[in-house]
Write a protein that holds these residues in place. Structure first.
Motif, PDB file in Angstrom:
ATOM      1  N   PRO A 399      72.335  54.448  40.095  1.00 28.79           N
ATOM      2  CA  PRO A 399      72.276  54.092  41.515  1.00 28.79           C
ATOM      3  C   PRO A 399      72.885  52.711  41.747  1.00 28.79           C
ATOM      4  N   GLN A 400      73.631  52.576  42.817  1.00 34.15           N
ATOM      5  CA  GLN A 400      74.461  51.386  43.012  1.00 34.15           C
ATOM      6  C   GLN A 400      73.651  50.095  43.106  1.00 34.15           C
ATOM      7  N   ARG A 401      74.258  49.055  42.521  1.00 34.66           N
ATOM      8  CA  ARG A 401      73.704  47.701  42.560  1.00 34.66           C
ATOM      9  C   ARG A 401      74.686  46.773  43.276  1.00 34.66           C
ATOM     10  N   PHE A 402      74.190  45.601  43.651  1.00 32.44           N
ATOM     11  CA  PHE A 402      75.082  44.537  44.089  1.00 32.44           C
ATOM     12  C   PHE A 402      74.678  43.268  43.358  1.00 32.44           C
ATOM     13  N   THR A 403      75.642  42.431  43.058  1.00 31.52           N
ATOM     14  CA  THR A 403      75.360  41.208  42.296  1.00 31.52           C
ATOM     15  C   THR A 403      74.757  40.152  43.212  1.00 31.52           C
ATOM     16  N   THR A 404      73.668  39.568  42.773  1.00 25.99           N
ATOM     17  CA  THR A 404      73.003  38.532  43.575  1.00 25.99           C
ATOM     18  C   THR A 404      73.558  37.149  43.274  1.00 25.99           C
ATOM     19  N   THR A 405      74.322  37.064  42.181  1.00 24.72           N
ATOM     20  CA  THR A 405      74.975  35.817  41.795  1.00 24.72           C
ATOM     21  C   THR A 405      76.196  36.180  40.977  1.00 24.72           C
ATOM     22  N   ALA A 406      77.058  35.219  40.687  1.00 26.95           N
ATOM     23  CA  ALA A 406      78.224  35.496  39.861  1.00 26.95           C
ATOM     24  C   ALA A 406      77.771  35.917  38.459  1.00 26.95           C
ATOM     25  N   VAL A 407      78.462  36.898  37.888  1.00 24.34           N
ATOM     26  CA  VAL A 407      78.097  37.399  36.574  1.00 24.34           C
ATOM     27  C   VAL A 407      79.370  37.777  35.821  1.00 24.34           C
ATOM     28  N   THR A 408      79.343  37.639  34.504  1.00 25.23           N
ATOM     29  CA  THR A 408      80.522  37.905  33.684  1.00 25.23           C
ATOM     30  C   THR A 408      80.332  39.188  32.874  1.00 25.23           C
ATOM     31  N   LEU A 409      81.319  40.098  32.952  1.00 25.13           N
ATOM     32  CA  LEU A 409      81.285  41.335  32.187  1.00 25.13           C
ATOM     33  C   LEU A 409      81.726  41.088  30.749  1.00 25.13           C
ATOM     34  N   ALA A 410      81.591  42.125  29.927  1.00 26.48           N
ATOM     35  CA  ALA A 410      81.892  41.996  28.500  1.00 26.48           C
ATOM     36  C   ALA A 410      83.349  41.622  28.241  1.00 26.48           C
ATOM     37  N   ASP A 411      84.268  42.020  29.152  1.00 19.35           N
ATOM     38  CA  ASP A 411      85.683  41.693  28.942  1.00 19.35           C
ATOM     39  C   ASP A 411      86.053  40.314  29.478  1.00 19.35           C
ATOM     40  N   GLY A 412      85.057  39.566  29.940  1.00 17.93           N
ATOM     41  CA  GLY A 412      85.306  38.213  30.433  1.00 17.93           C
ATOM     42  C   GLY A 412      85.557  38.110  31.921  1.00 17.93           C
ATOM     43  N   THR A 413      85.602  39.249  32.628  1.00 22.61           N
ATOM     44  CA  THR A 413      85.829  39.226  34.067  1.00 22.61           C
ATOM     45  C   THR A 413      84.602  38.686  34.792  1.00 22.61           C
ATOM     46  N   MET A 414      84.811  37.758  35.689  1.00 21.66           N
ATOM     47  CA  MET A 414      83.709  37.216  36.490  1.00 21.66           C
ATOM     48  C   MET A 414      83.635  37.982  37.802  1.00 21.66           C
ATOM     49  N   LEU A 415      82.484  38.583  38.052  1.00 22.23           N
ATOM     50  CA  LEU A 415      82.250  39.269  39.317  1.00 22.23           C
ATOM     51  C   LEU A 415      81.541  38.299  40.257  1.00 22.23           C
ATOM     52  N   THR A 422      78.221  49.885  39.538  1.00 22.78           N
ATOM     53  CA  THR A 422      77.448  51.030  39.060  1.00 22.78           C
ATOM     54  C   THR A 422      77.866  51.333  37.636  1.00 22.78           C
ATOM     55  N   GLY A 423      77.208  52.294  37.010  1.00 25.01           N
ATOM     56  CA  GLY A 423      77.571  52.737  35.665  1.00 25.01           C
ATOM     57  C   GLY A 423      77.847  54.225  35.690  1.00 25.01           C
ATOM     58  N   ASP A 424      78.922  54.653  35.041  1.00 30.29           N
ATOM     59  CA  ASP A 424      79.294  56.064  34.962  1.00 30.29           C
ATOM     60  C   ASP A 424      78.639  56.653  33.716  1.00 30.29           C
ATOM     61  N   ILE A 425      77.449  57.217  33.904  1.00 35.82           N
ATOM     62  CA  ILE A 425      76.679  57.757  32.781  1.00 35.82           C
ATOM     63  C   ILE A 425      77.409  58.936  32.146  1.00 35.82           C
ATOM     64  N   TYR A 426      77.908  59.834  32.971  1.00 37.24           N
ATOM     65  CA  TYR A 426      78.583  61.035  32.459  1.00 37.24           C
ATOM     66  C   TYR A 426      79.758  60.660  31.557  1.00 37.24           C
TER      67      TYR A 426
END
Length: 534
Positions: A399-415, A422-426
């Motif tokens: 189920p969709q989320r929204f970021t409450t603060t800046a956050v960095t993904l595993a590849d280094g991208t800052m959101l 969201t996450g694609d479970i399938y």
């Protein structure tokens, strides 16, 4: 002359306003259709491709294949991946005018599921969904969730009596015996939907709606019609849905179902009050696992500010989510076991070794079902269930989320703050980088090396480094997880004792690509099974 000058001035103003309006519209369309600069490195499927799939009301599996291949084409063209066997770790999708970051790798999935204060749940109020589901522990945001879970958690964090599932499964077997003896082909989806509805009503309300024997009972018809309406995404895309004929009908169905649920709540409150007045104790000597969810929540809510509406919302979400998701899991279990007879027989032999065999003269109402101890001692069957939920997770996306603060993904991208995620479970469950080259194959043995000293197969996401997340993860993991797993083990064990079965007929299913219904909740469609009594 003055009139001509005035007219010319008016024309210039009108033209300027028209240009300004066109510029504003163009800017808005650009913002809607073009991803933000910091996200453009990720592959995506075209916006119009997505809109076309929704307009055609494609089933989830067909829609996902089309969109994922379009996204892979984009990734290949841009050099993000080198072959179609690869799955990008992150991609973008368009969601009602906003761009959504979709993670398909374990590290980011863990981040999204465990950092619930950073990845906050997005309110979803399309059509009458909020009116029906209400503000429950599964959908509210973190501060409210912390308050509600104090009442809700104790009702879920307990064992579940296997009779809650064994007794409805006996009724299912009564009907399946007739199908097997007549040689009729059966679609397991409808039967599993009815059986799990009966089990859920018994566990949630203490009242079996008996949809197996009375599929046309008023409350059963009301619920089934309402669910079909609520899950029809193509209708909910209509901005005027609430005022449409379908929307008004859905509202009337919700109100009818509410009358049923509130009647049960009021009856529970009255019964508990009467028991206490007689000084007979809060549970009358019953074990927690034999008591229904609503009763336990009513008692847990005493002395708190937990409202009658919140009791209703939290019972409803368990009822809806637990019934539908488990029905889908059992349907796909029958499908995959029917496609793999050697695996089906191996699971059957394990069940026989634990419960004992039954002969062909055993009546449906005498069919044994596992005890609480026995259902925990079938590791291979648990591996089958885990593998079914890997290949066909009932809930296909987080189920969709929204970021409450800046956050960095595993590849280094800052959101940045307020990014939709969201996450694609399938897709994660079929990602070759996570599961190997046989990721699309049904191989329950892949989980055998995780059997613990107690003979249990771990069913939490950390056991697979968050590569397996059909129930979510973190503190907000699905509260009904254990309920669903116990039900699946009990029902499948009984079916394996009673029948052998094979998949027939539908060419899509026979090729390993069964059809499905629209929406992110995975519903099988058109699977055909031939049953034989053992």
């Amino acid at each position: 002359m003055e009139t001509l000058v005035a007219s010319a001035s008016f024309d210039r103003i009108a033209a300027a306003l028209a240009v300004a309006f066109a510029t504003w519209v163009t800017f808005k369309l650009y913002k809607i259709l073009v991803p933000p600069q910091n996200l453009r490195k990720y592959p995506k499927a075209g916006t119009w491709t997505l809109i076309r799939t929704l307009a055609k009301r494609m089933g989830y599996l067909e829609q996902h294949e089309m969109l994922f291949e379009a996204m892979r084409d984009n990734a290949l063209k841009r050099g993000i991946i080198k072959s179609r066997d690869e799955t990008p770790s992150v991609y973008l999708t368009w969601f009602f005018g906003r761009w959504l970051v979709v993670v398909v790798n374990p590290d980011d999935m863990k981040l999204v599921l465990t950092k619930h204060d950073v990845f906050e749940k997005l309110p979803f109020d399309v059509g009458h969904t909020t009116k029906f589901i209400g503000r429950n522990v599964a959908v509210v945001q973190t501060p409210e969730w912390k308050r509600q879970r104090k009442v809700v958690n104790p009702a879920f964090r307990r064992g579940w009596a296997t009779s809650l599932f064994g007794l409805p499964a006996r009724q299912l077997i009564k009907h399946l015996d007739a199908i097997a003896s007549s040689g009729t082909i059966m679609d397991p989806a409808g039967w599993m939907q009815r059986m799990t509805l009966d089990a859920l009503s018994l566990a949630a309300f203490g009242t079996n709606v008996d949809s197996l024997n009375q599929p046309d009972a008023p409350i059963v018809k009301t619920y089934n019609t309402l669910m079909a309406e609520i899950l029809d995404i193509s209708k909910l895309m209509n901005p005027f849905y609430k005022w449409s004929k379908d929307g008004r009908r859905a509202l009337a169905l919700i109100e009818a179902f509410d009358r049923y649920v509130f009647g049960l709540i009021d009856s529970k409150v009255a019964n508990i009050t009467a028991r206490k007045a007689e000084a007979s104790g809060a549970n009358g000597g019953e074990e927690d696992e034999a008591r229904d969810l609503l009763e336990m929540m009513v008692e847990a809510a005493e002395g708190t500010d937990f409202s009658r509406e919140e009791l209703r919302a939290n019972t409803i979400v368990f009822f809806v989510a637990g019934h539908d998701t488990t029905a889908n899991a059992l349907t796909f279990a029958m499908y995959l076991l029917g496609m793999h007879p050697a695996i089906q027989d191996r699971a059957r032999q394990e069940v026989i070794s634990v419960i004992g065999d039954v002969d062909g003269t055993t009546s449906d109402d005498a069919m044994p079902f596992p005890t609480a101890d026995q259902e925990r001692r079938m590791p291979y069957l648990s591996c089958c269930i885990k593998e079914v939920m890997r290949l066909f997770p009932s809930l296909t996306i987080v189920p969709q989320r929204f970021t409450t603060t800046a956050v960095t993904l595993a590849d280094g991208t800052m959101l940045p703050r307020d990014t939709l995620v969201t996450g694609d479970i399938y897709s994660l469950h079929r990602n070759r980088a996570v599961w190997g080259p046989d990721a699309n194959e049904f191989k329950p043995d892949r989980f055998l090396d995780s059997v613990g000293p107690d003979g249990q197969i771990p069913m939490h996401p950390a056991a697979a480094n968050f590569g397996w997340t059909p129930f979510g993860g973190g503190q907000r993991i699905c509260l009904g997880q254990q309920f669903s797993l116990v039900e699946q083990r009990v029902v499948l064990a009984m079916l394996l004792l009673r029948y052998t079965w094979t998949v027939v007929g539908d060419e899509h299913a026979l090729k390993g690509k069964p059809e499905s219904m629209p929406g992110n909740l995975l519903h099988a469609k058109g699977i055909q099974v031939r049953l034989e009594r053992r």
